[in-house]
Design a protein around this motif. Structure first.
Motif, mmCIF file in Angstrom:
data_model
loop_
_atom_site.group_PDB
_atom_site.id
_atom_site.type_symbol
_atom_site.label_atom_id
_atom_site.label_comp_id
_atom_site.label_asym_id
_atom_site.label_seq_id
_atom_site.Cartn_x
_atom_site.Cartn_y
_atom_site.Cartn_z
ATOM 1 N N VAL A 178 22.209 -90.915 -84.238
ATOM 2 C CA VAL A 178 20.941 -91.158 -83.539
ATOM 3 C C VAL A 178 20.127 -89.872 -83.566
ATOM 4 O O VAL A 178 20.698 -88.785 -83.694
ATOM 5 N N PRO A 179 18.829 -89.979 -83.466
ATOM 6 C CA PRO A 179 17.982 -88.790 -83.597
ATOM 7 C C PRO A 179 18.338 -87.684 -82.605
ATOM 8 O O PRO A 179 18.199 -86.507 -82.915
ATOM 9 N N GLU A 180 18.815 -88.072 -81.429
ATOM 10 C CA GLU A 180 19.115 -87.050 -80.432
ATOM 11 C C GLU A 180 20.453 -86.382 -80.672
ATOM 12 O O GLU A 180 20.784 -85.425 -79.980
ATOM 13 N N ALA A 181 21.226 -86.879 -81.608
ATOM 14 C CA ALA A 181 22.590 -86.380 -81.770
ATOM 15 C C ALA A 181 22.607 -84.864 -81.977
ATOM 16 O O ALA A 181 23.524 -84.172 -81.542
ATOM 17 N N SER A 182 21.577 -84.382 -82.598
ATOM 18 C CA SER A 182 21.550 -82.934 -82.853
ATOM 19 C C SER A 182 21.216 -82.160 -81.582
ATOM 20 O O SER A 182 21.303 -80.949 -81.561
ATOM 21 N N SER A 183 20.830 -82.857 -80.539
ATOM 22 C CA SER A 183 20.531 -82.174 -79.281
ATOM 23 C C SER A 183 21.599 -82.395 -78.228
ATOM 24 O O SER A 183 21.427 -82.005 -77.080
ATOM 25 N N TYR A 184 22.651 -83.072 -78.594
ATOM 26 C CA TYR A 184 23.741 -83.201 -77.643
ATOM 27 C C TYR A 184 24.337 -81.816 -77.422
ATOM 28 O O TYR A 184 24.050 -80.867 -78.162
ATOM 29 N N ALA A 185 25.190 -81.715 -76.437
ATOM 30 C CA ALA A 185 25.787 -80.426 -76.149
ATOM 31 C C ALA A 185 27.295 -80.519 -76.337
ATOM 32 O O ALA A 185 27.975 -81.052 -75.492
#
Lengths: 360, 360
Positions: free
Chosen positions: A300-307
């Motif tokens: 998902v697009p946010e995956a790179s912003s997970y922590a």
DNA sequence: ACCAATCATGTTTGCGCAAACACTAACAAA
DNA sequence: TTTGTTAGTGTTTGCGCAAACATGATTGGT
């Protein structure tokens, strides 16, 4: 070069007719006959111009087009469809659109179909019941679509006594019914295999799995591939934890996994559950990837912003959609029905949630 | 009670006709005439049964229905549309479906329309250019939809010289063009107001804002409401940081915000950016909500699994979709076009990302 | 018994378009 | 010249349906 053959159809006429007046009742539509009269030709010639027939001399064509524009003529697709027996329309049946994948696929389908001048009619199914599907297919029949793309679990499709008008082609997404239908899907097995392989290659003893719901073919195939990859590598196969795709269910699974002593690597069946796992691990004081490595699925697009940013398997939904349309159009053109499975490859996107286990 | 008036139309006929044989070429469709012949009535009577006219005696109706089922008759919607001048179809124009809100709205629209026996035709627009929109509307015209729901920024709508066939109704989502069109939208201002008010009530000196892109009306209205709420409360208005809805842009904004000394409260224009902010704060050693409180907008399903679970403004997309359909259907029924704005309320969902500032 | 008012059904018509075919003009080949 | 041949155009027709009107068969009132 007087009038090259096969001119493109004349669409996109601008300038709607004047003020529409009172605009009550159905406005008398501008018909070919009106255009013909104004242009001083027969209506058949108007038809020819409208359809881009090459057999119209340039001067005539121009006259007709001028008349069309003046009157704001628009071809009546009902009449056209009646005459031709086709709407140039593809019906798309879906359950919930709220899954990212379905939506992305739908978007690609719509775009790709539009490119080939096909319209998309959306047939939503409320409940995954016989009746619901039955109703959807019934509506399909009435809508006179040329083909159907079903984005759904196929066992539901089977359950319904499908009564599509003969001659309507079907493509199914997310299923394994390749023997009955034409199926297009992400190569789930390959994606899952890559994910597990990646963790194994990092040196993990084994990989735990948080699966999606049992009813989902995607989920089951990811789980199966996870299992077989472990087996093939001679690694022990831990018990499967099961979620329902939601971040919340991932969180719950994570709480349990965090207490599992030997657990150093987890493969979550989708990114949202991975997000839940991340939260659980954090709360339990396990750090990712130092204590536990985690791989998701979907990208998902946010995956790179997970922590931390999530290592995950990228699905190419656009490709799935395109393949669906190509497949269905192919079937329409050749008037054949060809069962079979088209797999769209995945890609492992390595980010910061995976690393070698601590001891190594 | 012999034959109550206004029987529902007979749809949903099962049992497709036999083997379809060679099934090459367009199968000669079963027409009303065929049914009529088999049932021993006139085709007009078949039509009456098919449309649920009350003027058909029960025995005749049964005969006709039996004949329909035997032949697998399905009304031909092309012919029907040609005759009636209406497809019972609503066109939906969208840009990207990949935004959560759009897709949820679309889903609700599809469901609600289906409930009233309207079909949905999806018209995707590739690029937010004049030409793109123009093309979409042009296709609309050809598709003979009864109404259009545009899920898009309205300034783009304006830019295109819209040439819809007269009589087609329009409803726009996500815009402020209430004077020209019928608009349905989330009450952005109220939502933003609630978010800021909440932070202020907790005792924060002021609230910073990470806005969406300038081109977005939703973004602009949220920003405006944020500003006016601060002003009304007599608080200083910090400079706006601007993102593009993506988690990544939120992350970048967060990096800057973390270094801002007086910043104890942030209102992000959507949840994905909030996710990015969360990550940035974490990396910068700022803890949420102890050091900084954060409120999002949208209430995506995963918001409760963010770290910490995100306080956010819940949007009721389903309601927006339903209102769109109701509105458009109303316009069709009354054959009027009534500009105006329908606002769908939001709800503040308080989770763990907000708290009173440390000093207090 | 009559007429009128239903009611149930049949007949005609045409929606707008494009396939099929008919026609004409122009020109080439015989 | 005559006979094709082709290119450009017009005419007829009917797709499947439902509105409009026509008809026949019942009723009920007088």
């Amino acid at each position: 070069m007087e009038h090259e053959p096969g001119q493109p159809p004349v669409h996109n006429l601008s300038a709607a007719p004047g003020g529409a007046g009172d605009a009550l009742r159905r406005q008398p539509q501008v018909s070919m006959a009106d255009v013909a009269k104004l242009a001083g030709v027969s209506s058949q010639t108007v038809s020819r111009v409208s359809n881009g027939s090459p057999d119209v001399i340039e001067s005539t064509r121009r006259q007709v087009i001028a008349a069309m524009n003046e009157l704001g003529y628009r071809p009546n697709s009902a009449a056209r469809a009646l005459k031709r027996g086709s709407f140039r329309t593809i019906g798309v049946i879906t359950f919930s659109l709220s899954s990212l994948g379905n939506m992305r696929t739908l978007e690609a389908i719509a775009l790709h179909a539009a490119r080939q001048d096909f319209a998309i009619t959306l047939i939503p199914v409320t409940a995954p019941t016989q009746a619901g599907i039955q109703g959807a297919f019934s509506r399909m029949g009435e809508l006179a679509v040329d083909a159907v793309i079903a984005i759904m679990e196929v066992h539901l499709l089977d359950a319904a006594t499908v009564t599509l008008p003969p001659g309507v082609k079907v493509v199914v997404v997310d299923s394994d019914a390749g023997e009955q239908y034409s199926v297009v899907d992400t190569d789930q097995a390959d994606g899952a295999h890559k994910a597990v392989r990646h963790l194994l290659d990092l040196g993990h003893e084994t990989v735990w799995h948080v699966a999606g719901p049992e009813e989902s073919f995607a989920s089951e195939r990811r789980a199966a591939a996870w299992r077989s990859t472990l087996t093939a590598a001679g690694k022990p196969v831990p018990p499967v934890l099961r979620g329902d795709w939601s971040a919340d269910s991932g969180y719950k699974a994570g709480l349990r996994l965090a207490d599992e002593p030997g657990c150093t690597a987890v493969f979550a069946a989708n990114d949202h559950m991975a997000l839940g796992l991340l939260r659980a691990f954090r709360e339990k004081g396990k750090s990712v990837p130092e204590d536990i490595s985690l791989v998701g699925f979907d990208d998902v697009p946010e995956a790179s912003s997970y922590a931390p940013p999530l290592t995950t398997v990228h699905q190419n939904f656009a490709d799935v959609g395109n393949q669906c349309v190509d497949n269905v159009l192919q079937q329409i053109r050749t008037n054949t029905t060809e069962p079979g499975v088209t797999l769209v490859p995945t890609e492992l996107v390595i980010r910061a949630s995976t690393a070698a286990p601590k001891g190594k």
